[in-house]
Scaffold this motif. Structure first.
Motif, short mmCIF file in Angstrom:
data_model
loop_
_atom_site.label_atom_id
_atom_site.label_comp_id
_atom_site.label_asym_id
_atom_site.label_seq_id
_atom_site.Cartn_x
_atom_site.Cartn_y
_atom_site.Cartn_z
N LEU A 417 4.72 31.07 -7.41
CA LEU A 417 5.40 30.93 -6.11
C LEU A 417 5.37 32.09 -5.29
N ASN A 418 4.90 31.75 -4.04
CA ASN A 418 4.85 32.91 -3.20
C ASN A 418 5.62 32.57 -1.95
N TRP A 419 7.01 32.83 -2.17
CA TRP A 419 8.19 32.64 -1.06
C TRP A 419 8.30 33.59 -0.17
N LYS A 420 8.19 33.11 1.28
CA LYS A 420 8.23 34.15 2.32
C LYS A 420 9.42 33.45 3.33
N ILE A 421 10.14 34.59 3.83
CA ILE A 421 11.18 34.41 4.73
C ILE A 421 10.78 35.16 6.10
N GLY A 422 10.71 34.57 7.10
CA GLY A 422 10.20 34.88 8.53
C GLY A 422 11.51 35.60 9.13
N GLU A 423 11.14 36.55 10.27
CA GLU A 423 12.16 37.12 10.82
C GLU A 423 13.13 36.27 11.70
N ALA A 424 12.81 35.03 11.99
CA ALA A 424 14.01 34.22 12.67
C ALA A 424 15.14 34.23 11.84
N THR A 425 14.88 33.88 10.38
CA THR A 425 15.92 33.78 9.71
C THR A 425 17.04 34.89 9.80
N TYR A 426 16.44 36.34 9.71
CA TYR A 426 17.21 37.44 9.51
C TYR A 426 18.02 37.67 11.02
N ARG A 427 17.20 37.27 12.07
CA ARG A 427 17.91 37.37 13.35
C ARG A 427 18.82 36.39 13.52
N SER A 428 18.75 35.22 13.19
CA SER A 428 19.89 34.23 13.31
C SER A 428 20.93 34.54 12.49
N GLN A 429 20.76 35.29 11.30
CA GLN A 429 21.86 35.75 10.20
C GLN A 429 22.56 36.56 11.02
N GLN A 430 22.12 37.67 11.71
CA GLN A 430 22.73 38.78 12.45
C GLN A 430 23.36 38.06 13.56
N ARG A 431 23.16 37.27 14.21
CA ARG A 431 23.76 36.48 15.43
C ARG A 431 24.82 35.82 14.77
#
Length: 528
Positions: A417-431
């Motif tokens: 399993l090669n799970w990846k999380i993109g930058e948009a997830t972190y940006r929306s979390q901070q918002r």
């Protein structure tokens, strides 16, 4: 339904049925219930027995993590009748209409189904899961209260609702009904090892199956349904290489791609409640720890409004919370919680029982003192701890593959399993934390401490929720996915896949309600 052990099936046998369903978890049990009483004969395959076998699960479920680690230690994959519903806490949430629409700022988004098409099946799933007051999953159907008044902000935020299913243990809930079925047959300890297509790979001719003690037999059906979860659906398709080295339904190398979960940020924000007024506390109550109401167990979640998502290019994240006392942060208290969880739900790989017992023993005086202080304070919580439950952008490089060099006793290759999380997830979390802060301050609550806002340049620690999704995605075109809107493999006329592996996007909603809804919808088509 006959509950049969595969040991009694002679090696080399050929079993026949109209429909063969692989997996007896949420999707498989829902299919069996909906097909019960029809003119279709059904074989329901379960790789485990009626009870959990931890050693065999550990062998089958071993995964090599090539990307982001999975740090959630709560067991969620069940290899016995009832599947993962045996381990599920029963939390229910509706998808939002925006989750199913094509969003220009979310690559690969858009379902080939509309929310309106799914709505009646979501209601049917609510009945199968015995969700009390199903209509209260819609915030519009709630009586107004201080929490709703606080967070239902026009143009910026919305509220979603979590309820808990009374019939969460689906195998047990529907066992008597299924045992009395005249057209459905359950085969226990039966591992599906290979789908065998015809020469042209337009149909599945048979399914090779292996019993607990190695007796191999064949199932021939008119229709085959994979309902074994996102990881096992993928493994069976990829390892069925008799006609093609790429596996089944994988002409465009899409099987196993677009793996998604719900990245979770736990405790990254805290609100001190000690100096808040009664009115301010009431504004947070239903966002906090789940509680009993006249509508059953309930918890609210803060979400971005659809308008705000479109305006700022945000993902459909949510934030809910836990209300805790000073006792919550004590190591002895957390150890005691793990021990109680083991008693209730069985073995877990979270923590060590011996170390937890020692921690409870040595921390008993401190634990007792905190307990007394809690009683004196009339069990009033002192802190609200945020929980971020988030969406991630579908990414073809986030994927499940097979390790052909490592095989288990059935000859089945191990998962990678090669799970990846993109930058948009972190940006929306901070918002999301910024929005939460602004709403609190509007009501005079200035005690939020957020790691995301205090250290905006640092990536926060996220953990998985084991909501495996997206590996056999649904699409209008064979160029973009593995199955069509009816969950049929694009180029194989009698093969269907159901479950969260077919989700094109995942929003932030807990997946089980939609898994059962899609299975019920599929069953209505198979009955015809």
């Amino acid at each position: 339904m006959k509950f049969e052990e595969s040991d009694h099936v002679p090696a080399g046998s050929v079993l026949t049925a109209d429909i063969c369903v692989i997996g007896s978890g949420a999707a498989g049990v829902a299919l069996a219930c909906e097909l019960n009483g029809s003119r279709r004969s059904v074989i329901l395959l379960e790789a485990g027995g009626l009870q959990q076998n931890q050693l065999r699960e550990d062998e089958l479920f071993a995964i090599e993590h090539l990307g982001l680690p999975h740090t959630n230690k709560i067991p969620t994959r069940g290899r016995w009748y009832g599947g993962s519903t045996n381990l599920w806490f029963g939390r229910i949430a509706l998808p939002d209409p925006i989750d199913l629409t094509a969003r220009s700022w979310v690559p690969w988004s858009g379902w080939p189904l509309s929310y309106e098409q799914l709505a009646p099946w979501l209601a049917r799933a609510g009945a199968l899961l015995e969700v009390p007051h199903f209509d209260k999953l819609q915030i519009e159907n709630w009586p107004t209260n201080p929490t709703i008044q606080t967070f239902q902000q026009e143009g910026t935020s919305s509220l979603g609702v979590f309820l808990w299913a009374d019939g969460a243990l689906m195998g047990a809930t529907h066992r008597k009904t299924l045992e009395a079925s005249k057209n459905v047959r359950l085969l226990l300890d039966s591992t599906a090892t290979e789908l065998v297509p015809n020469e042209a790979s337009t149909h599945i001719d048979s399914l090779e199956t292996c019993g607990r003690f190695g007796n191999r037999f064949t199932i021939q059906a008119s229709t085959y349904v994979l309902a074994a979860g996102a990881l096992e659906n993928t493994r069976l398709l990829l390892r069925s290489t008799r006609r093609s080295a790429a596996g089944i339904a994988n002409e465009r190398d899409l099987v196993g791609r677009f793996y998604m979960d719900h990245p979770r940020g736990d405790g990254l924000g805290r609100v001190d409640l000690t100096d808040l007024s009664k009115e301010q506390r009431e504004r947070l109550t239903l966002l906090g720890e789940k509680r009993k109401s006249r509508f059953g167990k309930v918890q609210m979640r803060l979400t971005f409004s659809p308008d705000m998502q479109r305006k700022e290019g945000l993902l459909n994240h949510s934030l809910h919370a836990h209300l805790t006392s000073p006792m919550h942060d004590l190591a002895a208290f957390q150890s005691a919680k793990r021990l109680l969880a083991r008693l209730k739900r069985g073995p877990s790989d979270e923590g060590s029982p011996r170390k937890d017992l020692l921690a409870v023993g040595t921390g008993a005086p401190e634990l007792l003192g905190a307990g007394l202080r809690s009683v004196i304070a009339r069990n009033e919580p002192s802190t609200l701890i945020t929980v971020d439950q988030m969406e991630q952008v579908p990414d073809p490089e986030s994927r499940v593959t097979l390790d052909w060099e490592r095989r288990n006793r059935w000859g089945i290759p191990a998962l990678q399993l090669n799970w990846k999380i993109g930058e948009a997830t972190y940006r929306s979390q901070q918002r999301m934390h910024g929005l939460f802060k602004s709403i609190l301050e509007k009501h005079g609550i200035f005690s939020l401490r957020s790691q995301l806002l205090e250290k905006p340049d640092e990536l926060p620690p996220l953990q998985d929720m084991k909501h495996h999704s997206g590996t056999t995605r649904m699409s209008s075109s064979a160029a973009d996915g593995v199955v069509d809107a009816d969950l049929r493999a694009h180029n194989i006329k009698n093969l269907y896949v159901t479950g969260s592996s077919t989700f094109p996007t995942v929003g932030h909603f807990n997946p089980t309600l939609l898994i059962v809804a899609l299975a019920a919808r599929l069953a209505s088509r198979l009955r015809d």
